[in-house]
Design an enzyme around this catalytic site. Sequence first.
Site, mmCIF file in Angstrom:
data_model
loop_
_atom_site.group_PDB
_atom_site.id
_atom_site.type_symbol
_atom_site.label_atom_id
_atom_site.label_comp_id
_atom_site.label_asym_id
_atom_site.label_seq_id
_atom_site.Cartn_x
_atom_site.Cartn_y
_atom_site.Cartn_z
ATOM 1 N N HIS A 78 0.827 -1.216 0.000
ATOM 2 C CA HIS A 78 0.000 0.000 0.000
ATOM 3 C C HIS A 78 0.861 1.267 0.000
ATOM 4 C CE1 HIS A 78 -3.828 -2.143 0.619
ATOM 5 N NE2 HIS A 78 -3.135 -2.940 1.409
ATOM 6 N N ASN A 100 -10.299 -2.968 2.137
ATOM 7 C CA ASN A 100 -9.972 -2.950 0.709
ATOM 8 C C ASN A 100 -11.227 -2.696 -0.111
ATOM 9 O OD1 ASN A 100 -7.203 -3.588 1.081
ATOM 10 N ND2 ASN A 100 -7.679 -5.772 1.196
ATOM 11 N N HIS A 151 -4.285 1.031 11.775
ATOM 12 C CA HIS A 151 -4.081 -0.223 12.497
ATOM 13 C C HIS A 151 -5.437 -0.822 12.846
ATOM 14 C CE1 HIS A 151 -2.747 -3.261 15.143
ATOM 15 N NE2 HIS A 151 -2.678 -2.584 16.269
ATOM 16 N N TYR A 186 0.612 -4.466 12.354
ATOM 17 C CA TYR A 186 0.519 -3.062 11.974
ATOM 18 C C TYR A 186 1.308 -2.147 12.913
ATOM 19 C CZ TYR A 186 -2.706 -3.676 8.106
ATOM 20 O OH TYR A 186 -3.255 -4.004 6.889
#
Length: 663
Positions: free
Chosen positions: A69, A142, A333, A356
Site C-alpha cells: 500500500h 480494501n 491499524h 501493523y
Amino acid sequence: MTNKKLDQLKKNEKNNDGKAMTTNNGVKVSEDENTLTVGERGPSLLEDFHFREKIMHFDHERIPERIVHARGFGAHGEFQVYEDLSKYTYADFLTNPEKTTPVFVRFSTVQGSKGSPDTVRDVRGFATKFYTDEGIFDLVGNDIPVFFIQDAIKFPDLIHAVKPEPHNEIPQGGSAHDTFWDFFAQNPESTHTAMWAMSDRGIPKNFRQIEGFGVHTFRLVNSEGQSYFVKFHWKPLQGLESLVWDEAQILHGKDVDFHRKDLYESIEKGDYPEWELGLQIITPDQEFDFDFDILDPTKIWPEDQVPVQRVGKMTLNQNVSNVFDETEQAAFHPGHIVPGIDFSNDPLLQGRLFSYTDTQISRLGGPNFNQIPINRPVNEVHNNQRDAMHQQNVHKGQTSYHNNALNDNDPHTTSKEEGGYEHYQEKVEGRKIRKRSESFKDYYSQPKLYLNSLTEDEYQHMVDGFSFEIGMCKSIMVKENAVSQLNKVDRKLAQSVAENVGVKVPEENEEVESNASDSKLTMEKFDIPLPGHSVAVLLNGDISEDTLKSYAKTFTQQGLNYAFVGKQPKDIDEDFGVTETYATAHPTLFDSLIVLSDGSDLNPDAEAFAEMSYKHNKPLVFNKQAAEQLKAAKLKLDAPGVFISDDPETIVKAFDRARYWDR
C-alpha cells in the site's frame, strides 16, 4: 459543526508568507545560495552550520515507504450515523445521530512502490480513520471483500510472491508474473480473491466509485454485553465503475496520477464523494447456519442471504494541506478500536493486530508515531508511557507508573460505565495446535458463486484478465498449474484461458457444481449518477461562441466536467475557453465524447480520438456534419451509444449508460 480534527491539524500548520528565513534553531539567515568558502574560489568550510543543517535535513527527508500500500492518496471528511444503533453497540459515534465524526481516508494500491501508476490491475486499499470522542477507530479494508489467505502467517509469503521478483525487481505495480501465479496455484485459498482481482473490480475507474469492505468479521457489543458478528461495507453514492483493460494500460503513460488527480480535483471543486456505511449482522446463534465459515476472510457473506443495512454516510470534503505530513505519515491499524467494537477469531485479523503496530514503529521512527498530528485522537491522551524517539510531549510530575499514591493514582483507570474499554467476554477453550479448521477448506464454491453472478460482458473481461496475467508468465508449469486451479472453479473459464495462454486444459473436468449467484455482486447493478462524469468536446473548424456557451451551460447544469479540445488553446471569455489540444487531451482521460464540426476537413486526430472512445464503449455524440465526416471511420454510427444530434441536451440521454458493452 466544525471538523475538530482539521482544527487540530491547522494548529500545526506553518505559513511562510512574509516571514524571515531562519535555521531550525531560530537564527535568521542572511544568505541561502552559496556555502561559506575561503574566498570566492576556495574550499568550503565545515563551520557552515546553515549548509550542514540544510543538507542534513534533505538527506533524511524520506522515510521508509510502506511494504504494501505504498502508493496512496488521502482526504479528510466527516461521518454521521442515520439513527441510534445502541441495539447492536454502545460505540458513541454509532449511537448519536446528532454527532458528526471527523474522518481521514487513504486509498491505495497494494503491490507497487510509491512511484507506480494509479491504474494498474490490483486490489485497492480503503482505510478509514474515525476520530471519535472515545478514541480512534481505524477501519482498514480494501475495495474487494475477501483476501488471498486465511491465516496471517502466510502474509509474508503472499507479499513476497506478488511483489517484483527479487532477481530483477520486475514487474512494478502488478501481479502478472510467475511468482504470484505460482503462489496462486499452490495455495487454493487464494482463488476467490484472484477472481475478484481479475474482474472489472481490479481496474476501478477512480477512487470515488469503488466499494469499501472491512474484509474481516468483527464484533459489535451493546451496553448489555450482547455480541453480534458484523462485516463493514462502504457503498459509493457515485455508483460503481471500472476502466477497460486497454484504457487502463494507456493511462499508465498518459497520466500516472489519474486516480489521485480525480479525487483531488473533485473535492477542490466541491463535488464531494460520499459513501454509506453498511453493516451485515449475524447473531451468535446464527454463527453455524451457513455453508461457509463466517470467520473465513476468503469468504463473503452473500448479500442475498445477509442483507447490508445502510446506517450512516461519509463525505470527503477537504483535501490534505500536505501529502507527506498527513497521507504519508497516517498510521492505520485494525487494532485501533473503541468501546462497543471488538474482534472475532478470524486468524488473518488476529495476525494483523500485531503486524501493523510493528510496521509503524519501523516506518515512523519509534513508538510515538501516534503523536504525529494526523494520528492524534481528538480526545486527550493520558498514560504512563514516557520517553522514546520523537517524544513531543513534556510530561510533568513525579510519577510515571500505575498504582501510585504520590499522585492519587493518576492517570486512573475507568469502568465500562464511565467509558473504559472492556473486551467481550467470549468463552474459549481447546488445545494449542497448528491446524486449519475443516470449515475453511471449501476453496471453490464462492469463486463459482462470484462467476455465476457476473454479466456476459463481465465474464469475458475476467477471461481477458486471467489470460493477460497468466500469459505474462514465463514458466509453462506455472501456466498449467494456474489453469488447473481455474478448472476446479469453471471448466469453460479454464478452457478459454488455456487456449489464450497456450497450454492444454486439464483432461478431467473438476469444476464445482453450483448455480448459486448473488445479484449484488455484478457492477452493472449499480446506478451511475450523471454528475461527476467528464466530456471531451472536439472542435473541428470554426464553431460559434454561442454554440460553445450553450454546451457549457448544459454541462454545468448537469454537473458534468468538460473540456473543449482544439488545435490550440483559446480564451473565449472569462469563464471558459479551449483549454486542451490534441497534444494534451486523450480519449482515456474522458468518460464521453462530443465532436462538433463545421464541415471543413476533419482533423485526423479527431477521427482517431473518436475511434478509441468508440472502442472503449463510451457514449458518443456527433453533430450532423461530424457524423457525415466519420462515415469512413472505424466505428458504426448506428451502434448503441452513438448519437447524432446538434442538441447539447443529447449528452444527458447518451449517459443513460456509462459504457455500451453491447457494441
